[in-house]
Design a protein around this motif. Structure first.
Motif, PDB file in Angstrom:
ATOM      1  N   VAL A  78       0.815  -1.166   0.086  1.00 35.34           N
ATOM      2  CA  VAL A  78      -0.083   0.032  -0.083  1.00 35.34           C
ATOM      3  C   VAL A  78       0.719   1.206  -0.015  1.00 35.34           C
ATOM      4  O   VAL A  78       1.693   1.395   0.839  1.00 35.34           O
ATOM      5  N   SER A  79       0.675   2.107  -1.002  1.00 36.74           N
ATOM      6  CA  SER A  79       1.502   3.422  -0.991  1.00 36.74           C
ATOM      7  C   SER A  79       0.571   4.453  -0.751  1.00 36.74           C
ATOM      8  O   SER A  79      -0.540   4.626  -0.870  1.00 36.74           O
ATOM      9  N   THR A  80       1.432   5.752  -0.151  1.00 43.35           N
ATOM     10  CA  THR A  80       0.426   6.919   0.178  1.00 43.35           C
ATOM     11  C   THR A  80       1.210   7.816  -0.193  1.00 43.35           C
ATOM     12  O   THR A  80       2.500   7.859  -0.499  1.00 43.35           O
ATOM     13  N   ALA A  81       0.633   8.914  -0.767  1.00 38.79           N
ATOM     14  CA  ALA A  81       1.160  10.255  -1.276  1.00 38.79           C
ATOM     15  C   ALA A  81       0.147  11.266  -0.894  1.00 38.79           C
ATOM     16  O   ALA A  81      -1.190  11.443  -1.264  1.00 38.79           O
ATOM     17  N   ALA A  82       0.611  12.445  -0.301  1.00 37.94           N
ATOM     18  CA  ALA A  82      -0.036  13.577   0.165  1.00 37.94           C
ATOM     19  C   ALA A  82      -0.082  14.415  -1.169  1.00 37.94           C
ATOM     20  O   ALA A  82       0.878  14.610  -1.562  1.00 37.94           O
ATOM     21  N   HIS A  83      -1.188  14.685  -1.682  1.00 37.66           N
ATOM     22  CA  HIS A  83      -1.294  15.735  -2.704  1.00 37.66           C
ATOM     23  C   HIS A  83      -2.176  16.706  -2.507  1.00 37.66           C
ATOM     24  O   HIS A  83      -3.322  17.002  -2.458  1.00 37.66           O
ATOM     25  N   GLY A  84      -1.397  17.950  -1.835  1.00 38.70           N
ATOM     26  CA  GLY A  84      -2.103  18.805  -1.145  1.00 38.70           C
ATOM     27  C   GLY A  84      -2.824  18.408  -0.030  1.00 38.70           C
ATOM     28  O   GLY A  84      -2.565  17.504   0.945  1.00 38.70           O
ATOM     29  N   ALA A  85      -4.194  18.677   0.350  1.00 32.58           N
ATOM     30  CA  ALA A  85      -4.939  18.176   1.391  1.00 32.58           C
ATOM     31  C   ALA A  85      -5.544  16.924   0.953  1.00 32.58           C
ATOM     32  O   ALA A  85      -6.530  16.550   1.676  1.00 32.58           O
ATOM     33  N   VAL A  86      -5.388  16.436  -0.046  1.00 31.76           N
ATOM     34  CA  VAL A  86      -5.791  14.816  -0.456  1.00 31.76           C
ATOM     35  C   VAL A  86      -4.779  13.829  -0.254  1.00 31.76           C
ATOM     36  O   VAL A  86      -3.695  13.919  -0.645  1.00 31.76           O
ATOM     37  N   GLN A  87      -5.164  12.884   0.834  1.00 33.64           N
ATOM     38  CA  GLN A  87      -4.377  11.758   0.764  1.00 33.64           C
ATOM     39  C   GLN A  87      -4.683  10.592  -0.232  1.00 33.64           C
ATOM     40  O   GLN A  87      -5.823  10.162  -0.432  1.00 33.64           O
ATOM     41  N   VAL A  88      -3.611  10.347  -0.977  1.00 29.44           N
ATOM     42  CA  VAL A  88      -3.892   9.079  -2.180  1.00 29.44           C
ATOM     43  C   VAL A  88      -3.308   7.725  -1.583  1.00 29.44           C
ATOM     44  O   VAL A  88      -2.241   7.957  -1.085  1.00 29.44           O
ATOM     45  N   ILE A  89      -4.078   6.978  -1.441  1.00 32.33           N
ATOM     46  CA  ILE A  89      -3.866   5.574  -0.961  1.00 32.33           C
ATOM     47  C   ILE A  89      -3.984   4.783  -2.222  1.00 32.33           C
ATOM     48  O   ILE A  89      -5.340   4.572  -2.729  1.00 32.33           O
ATOM     49  N   THR A  90      -3.029   3.957  -2.485  1.00 32.27           N
ATOM     50  CA  THR A  90      -2.962   3.148  -3.539  1.00 32.27           C
ATOM     51  C   THR A  90      -2.616   1.617  -3.235  1.00 32.27           C
ATOM     52  O   THR A  90      -1.539   1.409  -2.528  1.00 32.27           O
ATOM     53  N   LEU A  91      -3.695   0.684  -3.528  1.00 31.54           N
ATOM     54  CA  LEU A  91      -3.187  -0.694  -3.454  1.00 31.54           C
ATOM     55  C   LEU A  91      -2.403  -0.967  -4.524  1.00 31.54           C
ATOM     56  O   LEU A  91      -2.434  -0.995  -5.556  1.00 31.54           O
ATOM     57  N   SER A  92      -1.240  -1.651  -3.909  1.00 32.31           N
ATOM     58  CA  SER A  92       0.017  -1.827  -4.766  1.00 32.31           C
ATOM     59  C   SER A  92       0.401  -3.045  -4.778  1.00 32.31           C
ATOM     60  O   SER A  92       1.787  -3.277  -4.645  1.00 32.31           O
ATOM     61  N   ARG A  93      -0.305  -3.984  -5.197  1.00 36.17           N
ATOM     62  CA  ARG A  93       0.434  -5.471  -5.439  1.00 36.17           C
ATOM     63  C   ARG A  93      -0.241  -5.753  -6.901  1.00 36.17           C
ATOM     64  O   ARG A  93      -1.027  -6.702  -7.204  1.00 36.17           O
ATOM     65  N   PRO A  94       0.142  -5.133  -7.928  1.00 35.38           N
ATOM     66  CA  PRO A  94      -0.273  -5.058  -9.066  1.00 35.38           C
ATOM     67  C   PRO A  94      -0.031  -6.574  -9.992  1.00 35.38           C
ATOM     68  O   PRO A  94      -0.671  -7.033 -10.399  1.00 35.38           O
ATOM     69  N   GLN A  95       1.041  -7.132  -9.313  1.00 34.05           N
ATOM     70  CA  GLN A  95       1.272  -8.523 -10.007  1.00 34.05           C
ATOM     71  C   GLN A  95       0.169  -9.541  -9.413  1.00 34.05           C
ATOM     72  O   GLN A  95       0.121 -10.876 -10.091  1.00 34.05           O
ATOM     73  N   TYR A  96      -0.715  -9.255  -8.385  1.00 31.30           N
ATOM     74  CA  TYR A  96      -1.558 -10.052  -7.798  1.00 31.30           C
ATOM     75  C   TYR A  96      -2.831  -9.353  -8.151  1.00 31.30           C
ATOM     76  O   TYR A  96      -4.054  -9.786  -7.509  1.00 31.30           O
ATOM     77  N   ARG A  97      -3.099  -8.434  -9.161  1.00 36.89           N
ATOM     78  CA  ARG A  97      -4.246  -7.734  -9.253  1.00 36.89           C
ATOM     79  C   ARG A  97      -4.801  -7.209  -7.930  1.00 36.89           C
ATOM     80  O   ARG A  97      -6.103  -6.926  -7.736  1.00 36.89           O
ATOM     81  N   ASN A  98      -3.935  -6.668  -7.195  1.00 36.53           N
ATOM     82  CA  ASN A  98      -3.978  -6.094  -5.762  1.00 36.53           C
ATOM     83  C   ASN A  98      -4.728  -6.870  -4.919  1.00 36.53           C
ATOM     84  O   ASN A  98      -5.681  -6.236  -4.182  1.00 36.53           O
ATOM     85  N   ALA A  99      -4.802  -8.035  -4.944  1.00 37.64           N
ATOM     86  CA  ALA A  99      -5.472  -9.150  -4.196  1.00 37.64           C
ATOM     87  C   ALA A  99      -5.122  -8.958  -2.865  1.00 37.64           C
ATOM     88  O   ALA A  99      -3.888  -8.643  -2.394  1.00 37.64           O
ATOM     89  N   ILE A 100      -5.843  -8.850  -1.846  1.00 37.42           N
ATOM     90  CA  ILE A 100      -5.564  -8.450  -0.321  1.00 37.42           C
ATOM     91  C   ILE A 100      -5.174  -9.869   0.612  1.00 37.42           C
ATOM     92  O   ILE A 100      -5.869 -10.570   0.472  1.00 37.42           O
ATOM     93  N   ASP A 101      -3.715  -9.547   1.264  1.00 38.80           N
ATOM     94  CA  ASP A 101      -3.516 -10.585   1.989  1.00 38.80           C
ATOM     95  C   ASP A 101      -3.414  -9.889   3.250  1.00 38.80           C
ATOM     96  O   ASP A 101      -3.590  -8.700   3.496  1.00 38.80           O
ATOM     97  N   THR A 102      -2.982 -10.679   4.270  1.00 38.24           N
ATOM     98  CA  THR A 102      -2.899 -10.182   5.771  1.00 38.24           C
ATOM     99  C   THR A 102      -2.071  -9.098   5.878  1.00 38.24           C
ATOM    100  O   THR A 102      -2.416  -7.897   6.457  1.00 38.24           O
ATOM    101  N   ALA A 103      -1.095  -9.127   5.260  1.00 37.61           N
ATOM    102  CA  ALA A 103       0.008  -7.996   5.482  1.00 37.61           C
ATOM    103  C   ALA A 103      -0.417  -6.807   4.847  1.00 37.61           C
ATOM    104  O   ALA A 103      -0.496  -5.515   5.353  1.00 37.61           O
ATOM    105  N   MET A 104      -0.948  -6.942   3.486  1.00 36.86           N
ATOM    106  CA  MET A 104      -1.618  -5.554   2.929  1.00 36.86           C
ATOM    107  C   MET A 104      -2.756  -5.199   3.641  1.00 36.86           C
ATOM    108  O   MET A 104      -3.101  -3.740   3.685  1.00 36.86           O
TER     109      MET A 104
END
Length: 264
Positions: free
Chosen positions: A10-36
């Motif tokens: 999971v990557s995060t980036a502040a864009h002004g007052a907006v927090q962008v949260i990106t699910l970042s396991r593209p090789q698994y189509r961002n499937a969610i495991d416990t760590a993620m």
């Protein structure tokens, strides 16, 4: 994709007052495991407690928003206690989205399946790319929808349509999802991120307190009587009348200028 600090999945980036949260396991189509799931929970908690963040954008890296729970990470032993721990972690992340006291925009690219569909539903506004797909995929592995889908989907599209989608597991196109009222806008895939970010930025400039109270009133309204809903509106409105945002907005309106809200 907006770049920022990377927490492995999971990557995060502040864009002004907006927090962008990106699910970042593209090789698994961002499937969610416990760590993620843990990383997403922490990212949401941090965004919620950061006073400088006034809106959130949730998106997925690569070709999919989120393919759901990672089947390889699901409980193998048929033990209630292990299943409970696993499920509770996912439910916590979804509840943080649903209860977030700030506007949350979700940008769906590609598939939003299973828990990915649920996480999108937990957001306030969904913007979809034209090739996006929405799938209640839980039945394919003999599971009931979680992360809020049984609660949120029926409230979005009605209980009969919700049951049909859950029982059949069929895929909804972005256009169908918009027709059903799940998606607010469908845009060309190449315009998805910018459109969603622009909307989040617009929300971040708005009266944060009023939006938070309106969000809570709308979500709670499904379980209230009309009298209870009116009482909640009354208390919410009184809080707004006492806020600095109201004074700023009123003064700006009287002067025919654009208001500047500070979320107070």
């Amino acid at each position: 994709m907006i770049n920022g600090r990377n927490d492995t999945a999971v990557s995060t980036a502040a864009h002004g007052a907006v927090q962008v949260i990106t699910l970042s396991r593209p090789q698994y189509r961002n499937a969610i495991d416990t760590a993620m799931c843990g990383e997403l929970t922490r990212a949401l908690e941090q965004a919620g407690s950061n006073e400088g963040i006034r809106a959130i954008l949730l998106q997925g890296a690569g070709r999919a928003f989120c393919a759901g729970g990672d089947i390889h990470d699901m409980p193998l032993q048929q033990r209630y206690d292990s299943a409970l721990r696993h499920t509770a972690a996912y439910q916590k992340a979804a509840k943080l989205l649903y209860d977030m006291p700030k506007p949350v925009v979700c940008a769906v690219n590609g598939a939003a399946a299973g828990a990915g569909f649920s996480l999108a539903l937990a957001c306030d506004v969904i913007i979809a790319g034209e090739t996006a797909r929405f799938i209640q995929a839980f039945g394919q592995v003999g599971l009931v929808p979680d992360c809020g889908s049984t609660f949120l989907l029926a409230r979005s599209i009605g209980r009969h349509r919700a049951k049909e989608l859950i029982f059949s597991g069929r895929s909804l196109t972005a256009a169908e999802a918009q027709q059903y009222g799940i998606v607010s806008q469908v845009v060309p895939d190449g315009q998805l991120e910018q459109t969603a970010l622009s909307l989040a930025e617009q929300f971040a400039q708005g009266p944060t307190l009023a939006m938070s109270l309106a969000k809570s009133a709308i979500d709670r309204g499904f379980t209230l009587t009309a009298d209870q809903a009116l009482e909640l509106e009354t208390h919410s409105q009184c809080r707004c009348f006492l806020s600095e945002d109201y004074l700023s907005g009123k003064d700006a309106f009287m002067q025919h200028i654009s208001p500047i809200f500070e979320g107070k």
